[in-house]
Design an enzyme around this catalytic site. Structure first.
Site, PDB file in Angstrom:
ATOM      1  CG  ASP A  29      68.575  51.348  42.797  1.00  0.00           C
ATOM      2  OD1 ASP A  29      67.945  52.265  43.348  1.00  0.00           O
ATOM      3  OD2 ASP A  29      68.120  50.677  41.857  1.00  0.00           O
ATOM      4  CE1 TYR A 251      66.451  49.091  45.079  1.00  0.00           C
ATOM      5  CE2 TYR A 251      67.983  47.488  45.994  1.00  0.00           C
ATOM      6  CZ  TYR A 251      67.542  48.257  44.930  1.00  0.00           C
ATOM      7  OH  TYR A 251      68.190  48.198  43.722  1.00  0.00           O
TER       8      TYR A 251
END
Length: 423
Positions: A29, A251
Site C-alpha cells: 500500500d 486508494y
C-alpha cells in the site's frame, strides 16, 4: 524484529519465488504502513541472502488499474526510510501510550479495551464535550412570526423590528413581553401587512471538493447510515476490484483533494456527454488541501474510470458496494461542474410605523452541479432555513392578508453529542 510463527508460510512462499526471480518489485500500500511492510520484506530477504546481484524496486500506485500499475512499474523508486521511520515512531507511540494505559482499562472497566494514540485523544474530545453539555445553562427566548397569505400561497415572516428597535435573539425573553407585542401588532395591522421593500439578489453555490477518507466517512454516515468501519470495508472492496472489473476507485486512505489531470479530462468528457456542455466550467476546478501535512502524492477518492456509471455496474455489485460507489461517482462528477445559481428574495412587511416583519425565500435558477449531487448536513447543523422557501410574487405597496401572529417559546441548546462521523 522476529517473525510471527503463523506468518512463516507466507514468507517461505515469497522466498521460494525470489530464488527463481531476478528482480524484486515491492508493491505494498502507498502509505507509511505499506512502506514499513516493504522494508520488512526487503530485510528478511536480505538476511536470507536471496537478493545478491538482484535488482530491488519500490513501486506505488493509488488505483488498481492496468494504466496505473504499468506506470508505477515503469517509474520505480527506492524505499523511503523517512516513511518507514514515521511508521516506527507511530508504533512507538502505540507502545508508550497504549501498552501502559490499556492494562489499567482491563483491570478497571473490562478486558480487551484499547487506549492507544487514537482512542485516548478521541475519549478526551468526548469528555470535554460532555463537560460543556453539563455546564450549559439554557436561556429562554421568544419569536414572533406572521402567517401571511397571497392568493393561494401561504408564507411566514419573522418580526425583526418593533417600536423602532431592531430585535436580536434575546430581545423578547418572556411570555408577557411576547403577548404584549402580539396584541399591539394585531390591533395595528387590522388583518393586513404592507409590502414596504423587496431585495433581490443572485447567489452562487459552489460544489464540494472530491472525497477524502474523513469526508467520505461523514457523508456515508449522513446519507447511507454506514458506520466508519462499514464504509472503509466497502471502499476496500471497491479499491481491490470485483469480478469482471479491476479496481473501481482510487486508494481510500487519503487526506488529499487533488485529482490527476487525466482523470479531470475524463470527468469533463462525461459531464459534457451526460449533462451538456453548458454545465462545464471553462477551466477545470482545482481544490486545495486544508491540512498542513496532507500527502499530496495521493489523490482524492474518485472512480478509476468516470465513464463507469453506477447503473452499468449495478448487477455486479453488492448493495453496499453499489450505494458507496454511486456516492463517490456523483461527488466526483459534481466537483467539476458549474456552480448552482439561486435567486434570493427578502421582503419587508410593515405593520404600522416602526414595526417590520421579514420574509425570505429563494428559487433555483440554474441547478448546475446540484442536478447531480448535494452535500448532506449533520443534524446539529440543520436549521429551519428560510432561504429555501418559495415566496409568492409581491410588489412594493401592496397589502398582504395577515392570517395570524404566532409567538413561540424557545431555549438555547447545548452543543450536541458527537455522532461517529462528526467525531
Amino acid at each position: 524484529y522476529q517473525l510471527v510463527e503463523r506468518n512463516a508460510k507466507h514468507v517461505n512462499a515469497i522466498c521460494k519465488n525470489m530464488e527463481r526471480a531476478d528482480t524484486l518489485y515491492l508493491a505494498t500500500d502507498p502509505d507509511r504502513e505499506g512502506e514499513a511492510i516493504s522494508w520488512h520484506l526487503y530485510e528478511i530477504l536480505k538476511d536470507k541472502q536471496l537478493l545478491q546481484n538482484k535488482t530491488v524496486h519500490r513501486v506505488a500506485f493509488h488505483e488498481i488499474t492496468q494504466h496505473a500499475i504499468e506506470e508505477a512499474i515503469a517509474n520505480p523508486r527506492q524505499l523511503s526510510m523517512d516513511l518507514v521511520n514515521a511508521q516506527q515512531a507511530r508504533r512507538a507511540l502505540d507502545y508508550l501510550v497504549g501498552f501502559t494505559l490499556s492494562p489499567l482499562l482491563w483491570r478497571k472497566i473490562r478486558k480487551g479495551l484499547s487506549a492507544g494514540r487514537v482512542q485516548s485523544p478521541a475519549l478526551r474530545l468526548i469528555v470535554e464535550r460532555e463537560i460543556e453539555i453539563e455546564k450549559f445553562k439554557p436561556r429562554e427566548y421568544w419569536t414572533v412570526d406572521a402567517n401571511c397569505q397571497k392568493g393561494r400561497q401561504a408564507f411566514k415572516a419573522k418580526l425583526n423590528l418593533f417600536d423602532g428597535k431592531k430585535l436580536t435573539q434575546f430581545s423578547v425573553s418572556n411570555e408577557e413581553r411576547a403577548v404584549h407585542i402580539k396584541t399591539t401588532l394585531l390591533s395595528l395591522a387590522n388583518g393586513e401587512l404592507q409590502v414596504s421593500k423587496i431585495d433581490k439578489k443572485q447567489r452562487k453555490r459552489q460544489p464540494s471538493a472530491p472525497f477524502t477518507t474523513s469526508t467520505l466517512q461523514q457523508e456515508a454516515a449522513r446519507k447511507l447510515g454506514f458506520t466508519a468501519k462499514r464504509t472503509m470495508q466497502t471502499a476496500q472492496q471497491l479499491y481491490e476490484g470485483i469480478d469482471g472489473a479491476d479496481g473501481l476507485i482510487t486508494y481510500m486512505r487519503t487526506d488529499s483533494v487533488n485529482l490527476a489531470s487525466e482523470a479531470v479530462a475524463e470527468i469533463r468528457e462525461v459531464i459534457s456527454e451526460r449533462y451538456g456542455k453548458e454545465n462545464l466550467p471553462k477551466n477545470p476546478r482545482q481544490y486545495k488541501t486544508k491540512s498542513k501535512n496532507a500527502q499530496e502524492a495521493h489523490e482524492a477518492i474518485r472512480p478509476t474510470l468516470a465513464k463507469r456509471h453506477p447503473d452499468d455496474l449495478k448487477s455486479h455489485l453488492k448493495p453496499d458496494q453499489f450505494k458507496l460507489y454511486t456516492l463517490i461517482w456523483k461527488r466526483t462528477i459534481a466537483c467539476q461542474m458549474i456552480h448552482a445559481t439561486l435567486d434570493t428574495v427578502a421582503v419587508d412587511l410593515a405593520c404600522g410605523t416602526n414595526n417590520n416583519f421579514r420574509a425570505t425565500g429563494s428559487t433555483l435558477v440554474n441547478p448546475g452541479f446540484m442536478a447531480v449531487y448535494q452535500e448532506g448536513v449533520d443534524d446539529d447543523k440543520k436549521t429551519d432555513n428560510g432561504d429555501e422557501k418559495m415566496l409568492p410574487p409581491l410588489v412594493v405597496g401592496e397589502q398582504v392578508k395577515l392570517k395570524e401572529i404566532c409567538t413561540g417559546q424557545h431555549f438555547t441548546e447545548p452543543p450536541p453529542r458527537f455522532s461517529e462521523a462528526s467525531l
